[in-house]
Scaffold this active site. Structure first.
Site, PDB file in Angstrom:
ATOM      1  N   HIS A 197       0.791  -1.116   0.088  1.00  0.00           N
ATOM      2  CA  HIS A 197      -0.036   0.021  -0.132  1.00  0.00           C
ATOM      3  C   HIS A 197       1.057   1.242  -0.154  1.00  0.00           C
ATOM      4  O   HIS A 197       2.262   1.103   0.387  1.00  0.00           O
ATOM      5  CB  HIS A 197      -0.906   0.005   1.289  1.00  0.00           C
ATOM      6  CG  HIS A 197      -1.754  -1.037   1.301  1.00  0.00           C
ATOM      7  ND1 HIS A 197      -1.985  -1.941   2.612  1.00  0.00           N
ATOM      8  CD2 HIS A 197      -2.746  -1.687   0.510  1.00  0.00           C
ATOM      9  CE1 HIS A 197      -2.926  -3.138   2.318  1.00  0.00           C
ATOM     10  NE2 HIS A 197      -3.401  -2.754   1.124  1.00  0.00           N
ATOM     11  N   GLU A 255      -4.474  -4.376  -4.179  1.00  0.00           N
ATOM     12  CA  GLU A 255      -5.753  -4.432  -4.175  1.00  0.00           C
ATOM     13  C   GLU A 255      -6.190  -3.017  -4.318  1.00  0.00           C
ATOM     14  O   GLU A 255      -6.831  -2.611  -3.239  1.00  0.00           O
ATOM     15  CB  GLU A 255      -6.409  -5.197  -2.847  1.00  0.00           C
ATOM     16  CG  GLU A 255      -5.350  -5.313  -1.568  1.00  0.00           C
ATOM     17  CD  GLU A 255      -5.791  -4.264  -0.840  1.00  0.00           C
ATOM     18  OE1 GLU A 255      -6.332  -3.133  -1.108  1.00  0.00           O
ATOM     19  OE2 GLU A 255      -5.540  -4.468   0.631  1.00  0.00           O
TER      20      GLU A 255
END
Length: 364
Positions: A259, A297
């Site tokens: 992330h 994601e």
């Protein structure tokens, strides 16, 4: 091998730093390169631009020093020439150095020619992460209902460094600490632009607990990125097998994900993305040679991020639903990253202005 330097390059603007703690620089002047390190005599090389051949002119006496300085010169040539397919190392290179580089996979021999192939060279951990340890021994453990390999102890300090030619700056990733990085994380997470995606705005104490939890979690590695001495972003790396993502695809033991928060507006934009994004992927592939896939994601509605990822070699696998968001599973293969040379964009301005030749495919 002599320690005397045969060249004194004048182009001090082109400098390449090898990995954390190595303090190596390479000065480039036309077809000559000089590698310097504070605690060792300099090394000198000549590049024959007609056939793409690198010839050592002067090397330090120690084999370890000669090897790492030769690798720094190779990295300097490849960084300036993203289109280079192969580089010939002079057959007159000292035999013991050729043997060392061959054993490490830096050099491969084809019809008795010692060749450097970028896709193999860039998988060497030493120049960028400053260590060459063997992969952490495999032992399976359980985290909740997840069976996965025991993860290695977390690194500290600077874990990766690479000179970015088109920015003339060095990118570094630092293992995040409360002492050094909590105020940065607190400020960045409270930026409305960041909070729109992360939903982690809060007090300093909230972010202290947030970062402390990640530092203590064996499957997470929080990092802070900087260009030269200017911090610009925060990264969370994770082993996918133990992560919330694992139930949504067939996670392999050494898949890794990430992330990102780019916290400083001055470091947004394509030139910087094309520096930090492949560098982060490079670090994850180097950190464990068993990592074959990097996953992510991002929010399915974050179209700009998805476009950036596709340009960087990621494939969109599918959309799926977390409890908190609709996401897109993206995946980057080790083979694609290295075979397609995605660590350096082919349109790099540095390559366009370089005087070094890209005609390395004429060697054989």
């Amino acid at each position: 091998m002599t320690a005397e330097a045969h060249v004194r390059p004048q182009d001090q603007g082109n400098r390449f730093l090898a990995g954390p703690g190595l303090s190596l620089t390479v000065a480039v002047d036309a077809g000559y390169l000089q590698v310097q390190r504070r605690d060792a005599p300099p090394a000198a090389f000549r590049l024959d631009t007609t056939i793409g051949r690198l010839s050592p002119l002067a090397l330090p006496d120690g084999l370890d020093d000669a090897a790492i300085m030769t690798m720094a010169a190779i990295e300097a040539v490849l960084a300036r020439q993203p289109a280079m397919q192969r580089l010939l190392l002079d057959v007159a290179t000292p035999p013991q150095l050729l043997q060392r580089l061959g054993e490490d996979g830096v050099v491969t021999f084809q019809d008795d020619f010692p060749l450097i192939l970028p896709e193999m060279f860039m998988q060497q951990p030493g120049p960028w992460i400053g260590r060459t340890r063997s992969p952490f021994a495999q032992r399976y453990v359980m985290t909740g209902d997840r069976r996965h390999p025991q993860r290695p102890p977390k690194p500290s300090g600077v874990v990766y460094a690479r000179f970015i030619p088109w920015l003339a700056q060095t990118i570094r990733f630092h293992a995040a600490t409360l002492e050094d990085h909590l105020p940065l994380l607190h400020r960045w997470m409270n930026d409305p632009r960041v909070d729109a995606f992360w939903n982690e705005a809060g007090s300093l104490e909230h972010h202290r607990q947030y970062l402390s939890t990640l530092i203590a979690d064996p499957h997470m590695l929080p990092l802070v990125g900087s260009f030269d001495d200017a911090p610009f972003g925060y990264f969370e790396l994770y082993w996918a097998k133990e992560n919330r993502l694992a139930p949504f695809y067939d996670a392999a033991d050494y898949d890794r994900g990430w992330h990102v928060v780019v916290g400083e507006d001055a470091f947004r934009g394509r030139d910087f993305i094309s520096a930090w994004l492949p560098s982060l992927m490079h670090y994850m592939f180097l950190d464990d040679c068993r990592t074959q896939r990097i996953v992510g994601e991002p929010a399915a509605a974050h179209h700009q991020q998805l476009r950036n990822l596709e340009r960087s070699g990621f494939a969109r696998i599918k959309n799926f639903s977390f409890p908190h968001k609709r996401a897109t599973l993206v995946m980057l293969l080790r083979e694609r990253f290295f075979e397609d040379r995605l660590w350096l964009p082919a349109e790099s301005p540095q390559a366009a202005s370089s005087g070094l030749s890209a005609r390395a495919d004429a060697v054989l």
